[in-house]
Design a protein around this motif. Structure first.
Motif, mmCIF file in Angstrom:
data_model
loop_
_atom_site.group_PDB
_atom_site.id
_atom_site.type_symbol
_atom_site.label_atom_id
_atom_site.label_comp_id
_atom_site.label_asym_id
_atom_site.label_seq_id
_atom_site.Cartn_x
_atom_site.Cartn_y
_atom_site.Cartn_z
ATOM 1 N N TYR A 17 -0.445 -3.192 -2.548
ATOM 2 C CA TYR A 17 0.951 -3.350 -3.187
ATOM 3 C C TYR A 17 0.980 -3.423 -4.421
ATOM 4 C CZ TYR A 17 2.412 -4.410 2.020
ATOM 5 O OH TYR A 17 2.487 -4.687 3.184
ATOM 6 N N ALA A 18 -0.056 -4.305 -5.169
ATOM 7 C CA ALA A 18 0.301 -4.621 -6.493
ATOM 8 C C ALA A 18 -0.451 -3.425 -7.166
ATOM 9 C CB ALA A 18 -0.742 -5.515 -6.771
ATOM 10 N N ALA A 19 -1.333 -2.514 -6.495
ATOM 11 C CA ALA A 19 -1.773 -1.122 -7.089
ATOM 12 C C ALA A 19 -0.506 -0.101 -7.105
ATOM 13 C CB ALA A 19 -2.884 -0.551 -6.302
ATOM 14 N N GLY A 20 0.499 -0.333 -5.905
ATOM 15 C CA GLY A 20 1.410 0.748 -5.825
ATOM 16 C C GLY A 20 2.416 0.411 -6.939
ATOM 17 N N MET A 21 2.608 -1.049 -7.128
ATOM 18 C CA MET A 21 3.553 -1.385 -8.220
ATOM 19 C C MET A 21 3.439 -0.774 -9.432
ATOM 20 S SD MET A 21 4.538 -5.168 -6.894
ATOM 21 C CE MET A 21 5.684 -5.466 -8.181
ATOM 22 N N ALA A 22 2.028 -0.875 -9.642
ATOM 23 C CA ALA A 22 1.423 -0.449 -11.154
ATOM 24 C C ALA A 22 1.542 1.000 -11.240
ATOM 25 C CB ALA A 22 -0.016 -0.810 -11.055
ATOM 26 N N LEU A 23 1.109 1.757 -10.080
ATOM 27 C CA LEU A 23 1.076 3.270 -10.067
ATOM 28 C C LEU A 23 2.357 3.726 -10.093
ATOM 29 C CD1 LEU A 23 -1.455 4.197 -7.480
ATOM 30 C CD2 LEU A 23 -1.472 4.783 -9.595
ATOM 31 N N SER A 24 3.559 2.812 -9.797
ATOM 32 C CA SER A 24 4.750 3.493 -9.945
ATOM 33 C C SER A 24 5.372 3.455 -11.384
ATOM 34 C CB SER A 24 5.828 2.359 -9.475
ATOM 35 O OG SER A 24 6.196 1.235 -10.006
ATOM 36 N N PHE A 25 4.558 2.912 -12.344
ATOM 37 C CA PHE A 25 4.739 3.132 -13.957
ATOM 38 C C PHE A 25 4.207 4.539 -14.343
ATOM 39 C CE2 PHE A 25 5.358 -1.584 -13.582
ATOM 40 C CZ PHE A 25 6.219 -1.727 -14.436
ATOM 41 N N VAL A 26 3.438 5.179 -13.700
ATOM 42 C CA VAL A 26 2.807 6.532 -13.802
ATOM 43 C C VAL A 26 3.932 7.402 -13.305
ATOM 44 C CG1 VAL A 26 0.789 8.165 -13.374
ATOM 45 C CG2 VAL A 26 0.544 5.652 -13.752
ATOM 46 N N ARG A 27 3.962 7.382 -11.912
ATOM 47 C CA ARG A 27 5.052 8.150 -11.172
ATOM 48 C C ARG A 27 5.474 7.470 -10.021
ATOM 49 N NH1 ARG A 27 5.220 11.177 -14.808
ATOM 50 N NH2 ARG A 27 4.200 13.618 -14.817
ATOM 51 N N ASP A 28 6.908 7.268 -9.686
ATOM 52 C CA ASP A 28 7.511 6.699 -8.759
ATOM 53 C C ASP A 28 6.900 6.807 -7.361
ATOM 54 O OD1 ASP A 28 9.076 4.869 -10.653
ATOM 55 O OD2 ASP A 28 10.203 6.591 -10.690
ATOM 56 N N GLY A 83 3.745 -9.606 2.195
ATOM 57 C CA GLY A 83 2.054 -9.981 2.389
ATOM 58 C C GLY A 83 1.969 -11.210 2.121
ATOM 59 N N PHE A 84 2.454 -11.676 0.821
ATOM 60 C CA PHE A 84 1.922 -13.277 0.377
ATOM 61 C C PHE A 84 2.461 -13.987 1.523
ATOM 62 C CE2 PHE A 84 2.041 -16.906 -2.418
ATOM 63 C CZ PHE A 84 0.768 -17.113 -2.596
ATOM 64 N N ALA A 85 3.490 -14.170 1.943
ATOM 65 C CA ALA A 85 4.190 -15.075 2.757
ATOM 66 C C ALA A 85 3.625 -14.944 3.940
ATOM 67 C CB ALA A 85 5.875 -14.786 3.027
ATOM 68 N N TYR A 86 3.003 -13.895 4.656
ATOM 69 C CA TYR A 86 2.488 -13.833 5.857
ATOM 70 C C TYR A 86 0.977 -14.427 5.796
ATOM 71 C CZ TYR A 86 0.449 -11.706 10.202
ATOM 72 O OH TYR A 86 -0.122 -11.515 11.236
ATOM 73 N N PHE A 87 0.463 -14.207 4.326
ATOM 74 C CA PHE A 87 -0.924 -14.705 4.157
ATOM 75 C C PHE A 87 -0.757 -16.230 4.351
ATOM 76 C CE2 PHE A 87 -3.815 -16.571 1.005
ATOM 77 C CZ PHE A 87 -5.170 -16.338 1.377
#
Length: 190
Positions: free
Chosen positions: A153-164, A116-120
């Motif tokens: 994407y960043a939120a998904g990465m953070a949420l993976s620490f709660v539940r994958d 996403g960042f590279a596309y941006f």
């Protein structure tokens, strides 16, 4: 510089990446549909990654229809996108093979965030090269969808620490957001 070589090279890389992903599937040793069941995590990650790669290819195709030329900055931004996209088969394979374990889920999200960042960056380099009054700049506007994707994407990465599974669900939702056809470029070109 003319855009044709950038388009041809990019199309080739996308095709190779999709081919690499499907080659990761191993034929089961049995002769029953039951023998396919253990492959569901790999198949699910393959489908999600195939969608992502297809979305990036389609959006790249639309963008290049709205431009006439490229410069060195655009070429390097495009290479950055292709580099991050080339990491998708590895992260897809690891995620599916691990049955959505924590570190592979986090790594998959990191690759999607990098995509996403590279596309941006590519969007920004194209609009800078063609100017703020160009068709590409008008079509993409403030690119809210692209910026929202980075946050998700960043939120998904953070949420993976709660539940994958929560991280994977967010990653999948971003793909669904992009499946809705983006007609901005088509409207500007017609």
């Amino acid at each position: 510089m003319h855009k044709a070589r950038l388009e041809a090279f990019t199309d080739g890389v996308f095709a190779i990446i999709i081919t690499i992903m499907v080659l990761e599937f191993r034929i089961p040793h049995g002769d029953s549909f039951q023998d396919l069941l253990p492959m569901w995590p790999k198949f699910l990650t393959y489908v999600m990654s195939f969608l992502y790669i297809g979305i990036y290819w389609a959006n790249h195709h639309h963008m290049t229809q709205a431009i006439k030329t490229v410069n060195g900055k655009v070429l390097w931004a495009n290479l950055a996108l292709l580099f991050t996209i080339s990491l998708v088969p590895f992260s897809t394979g690891w995620l599916g093979e691990s049955h959505f374990a924590h570190d592979p889920t986090l790594a998959y999200g990191g690759v999607l965030l990098a995509n996403g960042f590279a596309y941006f960056l590519l969007v920004r380099s194209l609009t800078a090269h063609h100017g703020k009054d160009s068709a590409i700049a008008k079509a993409l506007g403030s690119d809210i969808k692209g910026k929202l994707s980075l946050l998700l994407y960043a939120a998904g990465m953070a949420l993976s620490f709660v539940r994958d599974w929560m991280g994977v669900a967010v990653y999948g939702s971003v793909a669904l957001i992009w499946l809705v056809p983006d007609r901005r470029i088509e409207k500007i070109l017609h």
